[in-house]
Design a protein around this motif. Structure first.
Motif, PDB file in Angstrom:
ATOM      1  N   GLY A 223      -6.612  -6.012   1.095  1.00  0.00           N
ATOM      2  CA  GLY A 223      -5.389  -6.046   1.885  1.00  0.00           C
ATOM      3  C   GLY A 223      -5.584  -5.633   3.335  1.00  0.00           C
ATOM      4  O   GLY A 223      -5.213  -6.372   4.254  1.00  0.00           O
TER       5      GLY A 223
ATOM      6  N   LYS B  11      -8.337   2.963  -5.098  1.00  0.00           N
ATOM      7  CA  LYS B  11      -7.616   2.939  -6.373  1.00  0.00           C
ATOM      8  C   LYS B  11      -8.591   3.012  -7.532  1.00  0.00           C
ATOM      9  O   LYS B  11      -9.783   2.775  -7.367  1.00  0.00           O
TER      10      LYS B  11
ATOM     11  N   ASN C  12       0.834  -1.210   0.000  1.00  0.00           N
ATOM     12  CA  ASN C  12       0.000   0.000   0.000  1.00  0.00           C
ATOM     13  C   ASN C  12       0.864   1.253   0.000  1.00  0.00           C
ATOM     14  O   ASN C  12       0.601   2.200  -0.738  1.00  0.00           O
TER      15      ASN C  12
END
Ligand SMILES: Nc1ncnc2c1ncn2[C@@H]1O[C@H](COP(=O)(O)OP(=O)(O)OP(=O)(O)O)[C@@H](O)[C@H]1O
Ligand SMILES: [Mg+2]
Length: 230
Positions: free
Chosen positions: A194, A185, A135
């Motif tokens: 994640g 994103k 990240n």
């Protein structure tokens, strides 16, 4: 990284299945009591009783199935042991560095340090730190700076901070970053798993993962792990 994503996806599918299974439990209980009620009212009609017994068996089968689904998705406590966190951080770094994007960032790992013992699942810790590194790489420019720090905190917890000097998380997004499938994103670029997976993993061995700070100057995530009592 593919393998990691696959594992994350499976874990999150498991949680989704568990959620559905759990929700199925309530209507199943309702249907089961209704079947019992009708059976009692019509106990003189052997055909009805026989059919309702079949219905009841099928309900029981579904109930067992839902329990199995919930059990499957329960994060196991197994694999918890005491270990030195330092080599694990290094391992996460070594694997993450295979990613070309991360190779273009400057990553500062803790230097030689005395062992820091934690009680957790080693694989899971590596996975969490990798997610944080990915990240950080995704939201910094080339030559961005990522720092990993370790220290003993309060309440017998070891604190691991991953800090970047990237874009930061928009304030409106911050409450959602740990939700499964939330991604800031461009569509298609992030599964949004994640952080949610990492968060559940940290909790599964009584640690925590939180966003400590994020502004346009960068972001810090704080992972806390129970430290091995001396
Ligand atoms: N270091 C960071 N800097 C800026 N934003 C971040 C950072 N870490 C997480 N975020 C925000 O939180 C969102 C969720 O992160 P998460 O890791 O769960 O999903 P993802 O990275 O989008 O997809 P995946 O990890 O599944 O590939 C990110 O899309 C981003 O919007
Ligand atoms: Mg991510």
């Amino acid at each position: 990284r593919m393998q990691l994503l696959l594992r994350e996806n499976l874990a999150s599918l498991g949680r989704m299945a568990a959620g559905i299974a759990h929700e199925l439990g309530n209507p199943l209980t309702g249907i089961s009591s209704l079947v019992q009620l009708v059976k009692r009212r019509r106990r003189d009609d052997s055909f009805i009783v026989e059919q309702l017994n079949l219905v009841h068996d099928e309900i029981n089968r579904l109930t067992r199935l839902t329990h199995q689904m919930v059990d499957l998705a329960r994060p196991e406590d197994t694999g918890k042991k005491n270990f030195d966190i330092m080599p694990s951080l290094n391992k996460a770094f070594q694997i993450a560095r295979l990613d070309p994007k991360l190779r273009k960032r400057i990553v500062k790992m803790p230097g030689d340090a005395p062992p820091v013992l934690v009680e957790a699942n080693e694989d899971a810790v590596v996975q969490i730190v990798m997610n944080l590194l990915f990240n950080a790489a995704d939201f910094t420019d080339e030559n961005g700076l990522i720092t990993v720090e370790v220290k003993h905190g309060a309440d017998a917890m070891v604190e691991i901070r991953v800090t970047d000097n990237g874009s930061g998380i928009p304030e409106a997004d911050q409450p959602h970053i740990f939700d499964p499938f939330f991604s800031g994103k461009k569509s298609g670029e992030g599964a949004g798993l994640g952080l949610s997976v990492s968060h559940s993993l940290a909790r599964s061995f009584h640690g925590s993962l939180e966003l400590e700070k994020s502004d346009p100057g960068g972001t810090t995530f704080l992972l806390k792990l129970p430290c091995k009592g001396t």
